[in-house]
Design an enzyme around this catalytic site. Structure first.
Site, PDB file in Angstrom:
ATOM      1  N   GLU B 269       0.819  -1.210   0.000  1.00 48.39           N
ATOM      2  CA  GLU B 269       0.000   0.000   0.000  1.00 48.39           C
ATOM      3  C   GLU B 269       0.858   1.267   0.000  1.00 48.39           C
ATOM      4  O   GLU B 269       0.442   2.319  -0.487  1.00 48.39           O
ATOM      5  CB  GLU B 269      -0.927  -0.014   1.230  1.00 48.39           C
ATOM      6  CG  GLU B 269      -2.333   0.420   0.920  1.00 48.39           C
ATOM      7  CD  GLU B 269      -3.287   0.161   2.082  1.00 48.39           C
ATOM      8  OE1 GLU B 269      -2.921   0.435   3.248  1.00 48.39           O
ATOM      9  OE2 GLU B 269      -4.410  -0.320   1.831  1.00 48.39           O
ATOM     10  N   HIS B 290       8.744 -26.627  -0.463  1.00 48.41           N
ATOM     11  CA  HIS B 290       8.170 -27.796  -1.129  1.00 48.41           C
ATOM     12  C   HIS B 290       7.041 -27.409  -2.072  1.00 48.41           C
ATOM     13  O   HIS B 290       6.338 -28.257  -2.584  1.00 48.41           O
ATOM     14  CB  HIS B 290       7.662 -28.794  -0.085  1.00 48.41           C
ATOM     15  CG  HIS B 290       8.762 -29.390   0.731  1.00 48.41           C
ATOM     16  ND1 HIS B 290       9.254 -30.656   0.526  1.00 48.41           N
ATOM     17  CD2 HIS B 290       9.503 -28.875   1.751  1.00 48.41           C
ATOM     18  CE1 HIS B 290      10.229 -30.907   1.372  1.00 48.41           C
ATOM     19  NE2 HIS B 290      10.400 -29.835   2.132  1.00 48.41           N
ATOM     20  N   LYS B 390     -13.661   0.894  -4.287  1.00 47.34           N
ATOM     21  CA  LYS B 390     -14.727   1.244  -3.341  1.00 47.34           C
ATOM     22  C   LYS B 390     -15.845   2.020  -4.036  1.00 47.34           C
ATOM     23  O   LYS B 390     -17.027   1.786  -3.774  1.00 47.34           O
ATOM     24  CB  LYS B 390     -14.165   2.067  -2.177  1.00 47.34           C
ATOM     25  CG  LYS B 390     -13.451   1.220  -1.133  1.00 47.34           C
ATOM     26  CD  LYS B 390     -13.059   2.039   0.091  1.00 47.34           C
ATOM     27  CE  LYS B 390     -12.307   1.183   1.106  1.00 47.34           C
ATOM     28  NZ  LYS B 390     -11.693   1.974   2.181  1.00 47.34           N
TER      29      LYS B 390
END
Lengths: 398, 398
Positions: B269, B290, B390
């Site tokens: 951010e 792995h 938003k």
């Protein structure tokens, strides 16, 4: 499953590059057939083996408090992904709890694990195809020692289940010598492709998930999704050619976090070689929109997203809508916003989510990873880079 | 804290580029001072506020089964990271369990959350700086409704704690109107920098972690680590200029997974804007060796790693060594192997790990993120891209 590979993607795909990849379909299928490690494509497990898994699992569930799985990588992520997807968020299963060990070399984790099983009715499933995985050997030694403090060798025999190669390796020898119940991981199926073998199915079954319907979904997926898997593989490779070198796997349901982890192994290990490959990352939205959303929206343009959505869920009314509908609308809005911010999204929607569709979803991605790797001109079934750190560790640990 | 920024990194750093960044130190410090949102640098919280947190926390811990934190992004990841780092892997704390809601829009998660608190002695801490975060509003409405079924308004008053802006927003108004206990998030501290404010400290304190020593570490870190933080920022920006656009945060202890998530928000951010920035990812080793080890070893050369190691831990003897020593040797071997495979690693070692060093570690990274963003020539304290999705959501949800 519904695949939306165009709404949020179209303007990012160079048509010519895509068509070129798409025209290779026949040769990709030919190439796939030429590999040995393709036991996962059809009949990955026999009816008899499935029945044996169900019998053993039923017996374990009758008495065990804890089913301790010692497995890592491909012997861990597949079953963990499926189990988490069908486990409650808050209440733990009363009986039988499936937990995992041998997944790290943290002494704190191991200490707490040993303390946790100390007074519990525990059954251990030790899984390693080669039989020599360091983390598994260490955890198994310690767990065995712990069990020895409480049980005779005869009693321990009833508490250990080995999943390994049919004939070779330390674990197979041990199982044969001591007469442990054992299962086989076929030689022609690699770790990250092994969820439909006993390596994945036994823990999944002990967790109370229906492996018959899971396998039904898995086994019927080839014909159903082969075309879509190839389209997806072509899209991925086209974007990669356009310098999108990171694929972010997204879910709007936290219970799919380990499914994302499984995807990361599948694609990272199948493609990350010869100094190329798409780096897989993962996020849970809306949570991570509040942390990584800024980067997805307007960071460096190296990303694309593949979103897995579940359509059906609990109904909670909220204002004039319900939460699930809202979550769905949010996912569309986010894909739109990210497209405008130059991050393209593939969207896969499951109208219904159960063990059968989980089997389908897993198969779809296995096939996609194989196709993708071949289009990228790497061997999707090897993992030569893993040996590099292992031999360095061996050298230094002595 | 011990910083090894050279052993596994040297050959990857273009000296000239690095020196150029390093020569900007004075101007970077000047620039940092010019921003408003720097309340986290010194005296982020008063003695009185800390005492109030401890009082409220002690009261909660006296009776509550569950402390439900409703917070997302910066109002979630900081406290979650610290709490997870000091929680046992298997045994749950008996009293008081800290759980989180409002971190997604999954109706299944919300349904199970509401069921879980149904019969419990619960205290709710609703955290939102703006007071208008969608996930928090929705979760708070639903939780409030649930509480109303069992408690009178007077009783509910004892069960709700609000953490928000001092004067503005819906939550502040509500707290004042109803007389809820409330805490303040200073206006000059952004979400991802707010762990040393009541947004982070109250949940941390309720989880039984010493916030005095945490703050002691935090507050003494500026002088102690400012030089190292700047070196780290210069290294990151040098590597970025050399097309290393992904930083993989690594820990060998699973309990730091949420610390990795916190780091991802902090750096993602702060830097992911103006079509640039290093994309943060995270792994827990040896587990993810792995799965993603193959990519780190020989995938596309876009990565560098920053490893956090804890030196002290439980002692479990194993063969001629102990597990913790082995884990340490493994971490060195992996860094060596990755360097040979062209992935450079920074290594940060904490000889001792407790709430005080956690405070130091957090401060070190906050400072590093601020320096890094300034060197990258972005504003490290805004997040304009978050508004994009938003407003799209708002448009579509109506």
């Amino acid at each position: 499953m519904n695949f939306d590979f165009s709404t949020y993607m179209e303007s990012f795909i160079d048509r010519k590059t895509y068509e070129e990849f798409f025209s290779k379909k026949e040769s990709v299928l030919e190439k796939l057939k030429s590999y040995d490690m393709t036991g996962w494509i059809e009949n990955s497990i026999s009816k008899e083996e499935v029945n044996k898994i169900k019998e053993v699992s039923a017996k374990v569930r009758e008495h065990a408090d804890v089913f301790l799985v010692l497995g890592i990588g491909g012997s861990y992520l597949g079953s963990k992904a499926v189990i988490e997807a069908f486990s409650p968020y808050f209440k733990k299963m009363k009986k039988t709890e499936v937990i995992f060990g041998g997944i790290n070399m943290s002494s704190e984790y191991l200490k707490q694990l040993l303390d946790y099983i100390e007074d519990k009715d525990v059954v251990v499933n030790v899984i390693s195809k080669s039989g020599t995985t360091m983390e598994i050997s260490v955890a198994f030694d310690l767990v065995y020692k712990k069990l020895s403090e409480r049980f005779s060798e005869e009693e321990i025999k009833e508490r250990i289940i080995v999943t390994t190669d049919k004939e070779e390796g330390k674990l197979r020898k041990l199982a044969d010598l001591k007469g442990y119940t054992s299962f086989e991981i076929p030689r022609n199926i690699g770790g990250r492709f092994s969820v439909s073998t006993p390596a994945g199915l036994l823990p999944i079954s002990v967790a109370g998930i229906n492996i018959d319907t899971f396998l039904e979904g898995y086994n019927n997926a080839l014909l159903k999704y082969i075309d879509k898997a190839f389209v997806y593989a072509c899209i991925r490779n086209t974007l990669y050619k356009e310098n999108r070198c990171v694929e972010n796997f997204v879910s709007y349901e936290p219970k799919l976090s380990y499914f994302n982890e499984w995807l990361k192994q599948l694609f990272g290990e199948s493609e990350g070689k010869d100094n190329k490959g798409i780096l897989p990352t993962s996020t849970i939205y809306t949570r991570d929109l509040h942390s990584l959303g800024q980067y997805m929206q307007s960071g460096k343009e190296i990303l694309f997203e593949t979103v897995i959505r579940l359509e059906e869920s609990e109904i909670i009314n909220y204002q004039n809508s319900d939460i699930n509908k809202m979550n769905f609308i949010i996912s569309e809005s986010v894909a739109t916003a990210h497209r405008e911010g130059h991050t393209p999204s593939n969207i896969i929607t499951l109208s219904h989510f159960d063990s059968k569709t989980m089997g389908e979803l897993i198969y779809f991605f296995l096939l996609s990873a194989a196709f993708s790797g071949i289009l990228l001109e790497v061997n999707p079934f090897d993992q030569p880079g893993v040996e590099a750190y292992k031999s360095e560790v061996k050298k230094n640990l002595g």
